[in-house]
Motif scaffolding. Structure first.
Motif, PDB file in Angstrom:
ATOM      1  N   ARG A 129      -3.074  -8.999  -5.976  1.00 42.28           N
ATOM      2  CA  ARG A 129      -2.498 -10.324  -6.227  1.00 42.28           C
ATOM      3  C   ARG A 129      -1.902 -10.908  -4.940  1.00 42.28           C
ATOM      4  O   ARG A 129      -2.063 -12.096  -4.648  1.00 42.28           O
ATOM      5  CB  ARG A 129      -1.425 -10.203  -7.312  1.00 42.28           C
ATOM      6  CG  ARG A 129      -0.813 -11.537  -7.731  1.00 42.28           C
ATOM      7  CD  ARG A 129       0.313 -11.339  -8.719  1.00 42.28           C
ATOM      8  NE  ARG A 129       0.876 -12.624  -9.135  1.00 42.28           N
ATOM      9  CZ  ARG A 129       0.472 -13.331 -10.163  1.00 42.28           C
ATOM     10  NH1 ARG A 129      -0.524 -12.866 -10.923  1.00 42.28           N
ATOM     11  NH2 ARG A 129       1.033 -14.479 -10.462  1.00 42.28           N
TER      12      ARG A 129
ATOM     13  N   SER B  64      -8.966 -20.056 -11.940  1.00 41.53           N
ATOM     14  CA  SER B  64     -10.361 -19.635 -11.966  1.00 41.53           C
ATOM     15  C   SER B  64     -10.761 -19.357 -10.525  1.00 41.53           C
ATOM     16  O   SER B  64     -10.009 -19.637  -9.587  1.00 41.53           O
ATOM     17  CB  SER B  64     -11.244 -20.738 -12.556  1.00 41.53           C
ATOM     18  OG  SER B  64     -11.232 -21.887 -11.716  1.00 41.53           O
TER      19      SER B  64
ATOM     20  N   PHE C 282       1.512 -17.676  -9.992  1.00 42.07           N
ATOM     21  CA  PHE C 282       0.290 -18.224 -10.596  1.00 42.07           C
ATOM     22  C   PHE C 282      -0.236 -17.269 -11.673  1.00 42.07           C
ATOM     23  O   PHE C 282       0.023 -16.068 -11.653  1.00 42.07           O
ATOM     24  CB  PHE C 282      -0.774 -18.460  -9.527  1.00 42.07           C
ATOM     25  CG  PHE C 282      -1.066 -17.277  -8.655  1.00 42.07           C
ATOM     26  CD1 PHE C 282      -1.947 -16.284  -9.053  1.00 42.07           C
ATOM     27  CD2 PHE C 282      -0.461 -17.155  -7.407  1.00 42.07           C
ATOM     28  CE1 PHE C 282      -2.219 -15.196  -8.255  1.00 42.07           C
ATOM     29  CE2 PHE C 282      -0.722 -16.065  -6.592  1.00 42.07           C
ATOM     30  CZ  PHE C 282      -1.603 -15.085  -7.012  1.00 42.07           C
ATOM     31  N   GLN C 283      -0.987 -17.853 -12.609  1.00 41.39           N
ATOM     32  CA  GLN C 283      -1.490 -17.082 -13.744  1.00 41.39           C
ATOM     33  C   GLN C 283      -2.946 -16.678 -13.509  1.00 41.39           C
ATOM     34  O   GLN C 283      -3.767 -17.491 -13.067  1.00 41.39           O
ATOM     35  CB  GLN C 283      -1.414 -17.912 -15.029  1.00 41.39           C
ATOM     36  CG  GLN C 283      -0.024 -18.440 -15.355  1.00 41.39           C
ATOM     37  CD  GLN C 283      -0.046 -19.346 -16.566  1.00 41.39           C
ATOM     38  OE1 GLN C 283      -0.690 -19.053 -17.569  1.00 41.39           O
ATOM     39  NE2 GLN C 283       0.659 -20.466 -16.480  1.00 41.39           N
ATOM     40  N   LEU C 284      -3.228 -15.435 -13.821  1.00 40.53           N
ATOM     41  CA  LEU C 284      -4.597 -14.934 -13.748  1.00 40.53           C
ATOM     42  C   LEU C 284      -5.121 -14.668 -15.159  1.00 40.53           C
ATOM     43  O   LEU C 284      -4.345 -14.310 -16.044  1.00 40.53           O
ATOM     44  CB  LEU C 284      -4.652 -13.638 -12.933  1.00 40.53           C
ATOM     45  CG  LEU C 284      -4.378 -13.755 -11.433  1.00 40.53           C
ATOM     46  CD1 LEU C 284      -4.315 -12.368 -10.802  1.00 40.53           C
ATOM     47  CD2 LEU C 284      -5.449 -14.601 -10.752  1.00 40.53           C
ATOM     48  N   PRO C 285      -6.410 -14.830 -15.387  1.00 40.84           N
ATOM     49  CA  PRO C 285      -6.967 -14.527 -16.711  1.00 40.84           C
ATOM     50  C   PRO C 285      -6.891 -13.029 -17.004  1.00 40.84           C
ATOM     51  O   PRO C 285      -6.696 -12.208 -16.105  1.00 40.84           O
ATOM     52  CB  PRO C 285      -8.414 -15.015 -16.608  1.00 40.84           C
ATOM     53  CG  PRO C 285      -8.714 -15.023 -15.150  1.00 40.84           C
ATOM     54  CD  PRO C 285      -7.422 -15.349 -14.455  1.00 40.84           C
ATOM     55  N   ASP C 286      -7.060 -12.685 -18.264  1.00 38.43           N
ATOM     56  CA  ASP C 286      -6.932 -11.289 -18.678  1.00 38.43           C
ATOM     57  C   ASP C 286      -8.158 -10.454 -18.339  1.00 38.43           C
ATOM     58  O   ASP C 286      -8.071  -9.225 -18.309  1.00 38.43           O
ATOM     59  CB  ASP C 286      -6.678 -11.209 -20.187  1.00 38.43           C
ATOM     60  CG  ASP C 286      -5.338 -11.815 -20.566  1.00 38.43           C
ATOM     61  OD1 ASP C 286      -4.420 -11.788 -19.720  1.00 38.43           O
ATOM     62  OD2 ASP C 286      -5.216 -12.327 -21.697  1.00 38.43           O
TER      63      ASP C 286
ATOM     64  N   VAL D 153      -8.189  -9.937 -10.595  1.00 40.03           N
ATOM     65  CA  VAL D 153      -8.390  -9.935 -12.051  1.00 40.03           C
ATOM     66  C   VAL D 153      -8.812  -8.545 -12.530  1.00 40.03           C
ATOM     67  O   VAL D 153      -8.316  -8.050 -13.554  1.00 40.03           O
ATOM     68  CB  VAL D 153      -9.434 -10.994 -12.449  1.00 40.03           C
ATOM     69  CG1 VAL D 153      -9.717 -10.929 -13.949  1.00 40.03           C
ATOM     70  CG2 VAL D 153      -8.949 -12.395 -12.074  1.00 40.03           C
TER      71      VAL D 153
ATOM     72  N   TYR E  56      -9.977 -12.939  -5.563  1.00 46.72           N
ATOM     73  CA  TYR E  56      -9.720 -13.336  -6.956  1.00 46.72           C
ATOM     74  C   TYR E  56     -10.311 -12.319  -7.928  1.00 46.72           C
ATOM     75  O   TYR E  56      -9.631 -11.861  -8.866  1.00 46.72           O
ATOM     76  CB  TYR E  56     -10.315 -14.720  -7.208  1.00 46.72           C
ATOM     77  CG  TYR E  56     -10.288 -15.148  -8.660  1.00 46.72           C
ATOM     78  CD1 TYR E  56      -9.146 -15.715  -9.211  1.00 46.72           C
ATOM     79  CD2 TYR E  56     -11.411 -14.971  -9.470  1.00 46.72           C
ATOM     80  CE1 TYR E  56      -9.120 -16.093 -10.549  1.00 46.72           C
ATOM     81  CE2 TYR E  56     -11.393 -15.351 -10.800  1.00 46.72           C
ATOM     82  CZ  TYR E  56     -10.249 -15.911 -11.335  1.00 46.72           C
ATOM     83  OH  TYR E  56     -10.229 -16.291 -12.656  1.00 46.72           O
TER      84      TYR E  56
ATOM     85  N   GLN F  68      -2.035 -24.182 -14.075  1.00 49.95           N
ATOM     86  CA  GLN F  68      -3.020 -23.676 -15.024  1.00 49.95           C
ATOM     87  C   GLN F  68      -3.475 -22.278 -14.607  1.00 49.95           C
ATOM     88  O   GLN F  68      -3.355 -21.906 -13.434  1.00 49.95           O
ATOM     89  CB  GLN F  68      -4.218 -24.623 -15.079  1.00 49.95           C
ATOM     90  CG  GLN F  68      -3.842 -26.066 -15.386  1.00 49.95           C
ATOM     91  CD  GLN F  68      -5.011 -27.006 -15.190  1.00 49.95           C
ATOM     92  OE1 GLN F  68      -6.106 -26.582 -14.868  1.00 49.95           O
ATOM     93  NE2 GLN F  68      -4.773 -28.291 -15.393  1.00 49.95           N
ATOM     94  N   PRO F  69      -3.997 -21.488 -15.562  1.00 43.34           N
ATOM     95  CA  PRO F  69      -4.569 -20.190 -15.187  1.00 43.34           C
ATOM     96  C   PRO F  69      -5.672 -20.378 -14.153  1.00 43.34           C
ATOM     97  O   PRO F  69      -6.533 -21.253 -14.286  1.00 43.34           O
ATOM     98  CB  PRO F  69      -5.117 -19.652 -16.517  1.00 43.34           C
ATOM     99  CG  PRO F  69      -4.297 -20.342 -17.567  1.00 43.34           C
ATOM    100  CD  PRO F  69      -4.005 -21.705 -17.026  1.00 43.34           C
TER     101      PRO F  69
END
Length: 472
Positions: free
Chosen positions: A240, A74, A256-260, A178, A174, A71-72
């Motif tokens: 990252r 947090s 892994f996915q990071l939010p925009d 982002v 983190y 999952q993205p």
């Protein structure tokens, strides 16, 4: 000549074995102190820690990691991954086993010493046997256990401090990652606008509607924008990778996915309240300093107890000679305090104790100062980020819209329009930096209250760059 142990000898051996058995009752605990560390960490970060000891434990942790990485991310899930997977933290947690082993060892009496000698001559043979026990070691077992118990507690606090620090570092990494992604996206927009401006300038120069100087300026800006985009993309990659290192991921897990974008600011900032009192109650470094002082005080008591009698051994002695009846008795060995009465060791222990007292006070004073500084950074970054969000960014947007209207009315040139667009993007980048600094300051404040950290924010200007370079 062969000899057999007599009844008194057997009794002595049995008594020694009983003492060894009694002193060996303490054993290694099932959790190894990890439960206490996990509880301290959870109270301060909302996440527990685990150290896999079996294949089943490792498989359960890996399953949880796989679910989180699908999952993205947090901020909380990144911290969770780091606490479960960071190898440096696991190494720190393994130190608990060393400290507990020392505690168990302190509760056990030293093994007895056995000596055997045989001498012969003149037709006679003499055999001597003795078993020696460390009586001082037996008497001081409670004191040594108390000291090692405090050291074990210190090891728990150190491990919890490492876990809390890792959580704070991961949260900051983190937010940096982002924010770097957002900045790279806006740098791409700047590059696109600069490219359009340079292309238009080239076309106008060909038909004689633009001077060579103005064309060179637009081309220089386009080249600089390309350079800034490359740097922004590298910064995003570096941020990252820093996050990946803290989370302990590698291989395919680095995808892994990071939010925009960064999380929104809270509606209202946290009030200062009693943050200094909370810090005195919750700071792990303050608790560790207090525990160190108590341990030093106990060590002082032990030094005084053994300052004169530093070696005292007692045991059973059995001697036999050929042609003579067996001789039984006992032997005591005592180091006489002729040259060293232990005064220097006591003075050293007292000096170490006072040193520990002053260091504890210094730790508390620094903690109070750090939490005040951290709150100042927190509140300042909140106000700055809110001003960017509520005032500066909307103003830049309004300026850009008004410039577009003036351009449509042929009241301004296309280059002025592009300059306003670039200024708007620069203002958005400044707002991103301000928002990132707030979340880092919020993390530092939590660390200053509950962990052992302080503010790492330097209040640098986040204002948009001057527009002079875009003016003709």
């Amino acid at each position: 000549m062969t000899t057999k142990l007599s009844i008194p000898t057997l009794r002595a051996v049995a008594a020694g074995a009983m003492l060894v058995a009694l002193s060996g009752c303490a054993t290694i605990s099932k959790d190894g102190g990890l439960d206490a560390v996990s509880s301290l960490t959870a109270e301060r970060t909302g996440q527990d820690v685990r150290l896999p000891k079996t294949n089943a434990d490792g498989a359960a942790i890996q399953d949880e990691l796989n679910q989180l990485l699908k999952q993205p991310l947090s901020a909380d899930s990144a911290v969770r991954i780091a606490l479960l997977n960071n190898r440096g933290l696991r190494a720190s947690l393994a130190e608990l086993g060393v400290a507990e082993a020392d505690l168990v060892q302190a509760g056990r009496m030293a093994n007895p010493g056995f000596s055997f000698s045989r001498m012969s001559g003149g037709g006679e043979t003499e055999i001597e046997r003795s078993v020696m026990f460390d009586l001082v070691g037996l008497v001081t077992i409670p004191i040594r256990r108390d000291i090692e118990s405090r050291r074990f507690e210190s090891a728990k606090l150190v491990a919890a401090t490492e876990a809390v620090r890792l959580a704070a570092d991961t949260r900051k990494a983190y937010f940096n990652a982002v924010a770097a992604v957002q900045s790279a996206h806006y740098a791409a927009q700047v590059r696109e606008a600069a490219g359009a401006s340079a292309e238009l300038a080239q076309r106008m120069a060909k038909v004689g509607n633009l001077s060579a100087l103005d064309q060179a300026r637009e081309q220089a800006f386009s080249s600089e924008a390309s350079t800034q985009l490359a740097r922004a993309r590298h910064s995003a990659t570096a941020a990252r990778e820093q996050l990946a290192r803290l989370m302990g991921v590698w291989g395919e897990n680095t995808a892994f996915q990071l939010p925009d974008k960064l999380p929104e600011l809270p509606a209202v900032p946290r009030e200062a309240g009693n943050i200094e009192s909370l810090a005195m109650q919750q700071r792990l470094d303050v608790r560790l300093a207090k525990l160190g002082t108590e341990s030093t005080a106990r060590a002082l008591g032990l030094t005084k107890a053994t300052g004169v009698i530093n070696v005292l051994d007692a045991g059973y002695v059995n001697s036999s000679k050929s042609g003579a009846p067996r001789e039984n008795g006992y032997e005591i060995e005592l180091a006489l305090p002729i040259f060293d009465w232990g005064g220097a060791r006591v003075a050293k222990a007292e000096a170490l104790y006072m040193q520990s007292v002053h260091r504890t006070a210094d730790t508390a004073i620094n903690a109070r100062s750090q939490v005040r500084e951290a709150y100042s950074a927190y509140r300042t970054t909140y106000d700055v980020a809110r001003q960017h969000r509520d005032e500066l960014v909307p103003l830049r947007k309004k300026i850009s819209e008004e410039s577009l209207l003036r351009y449509n009315g042929m009241l301004m040139s296309v280059f002025e329009l592009l300059a306003d667009a670039r200024a708007q993007i620069a203002g958005v980048n400044a707002a991103i930096d301000a928002q990132r600094e707030f979340w880092i300051a919020e993390t530092d404040l939590q660390a200053a209250i509950s962990g052992s950290g302080g503010s790492s924010i330097s209040m640098a200007s986040t204002a948009a760059p001057a527009e002079g370079a875009a003016e003709h």
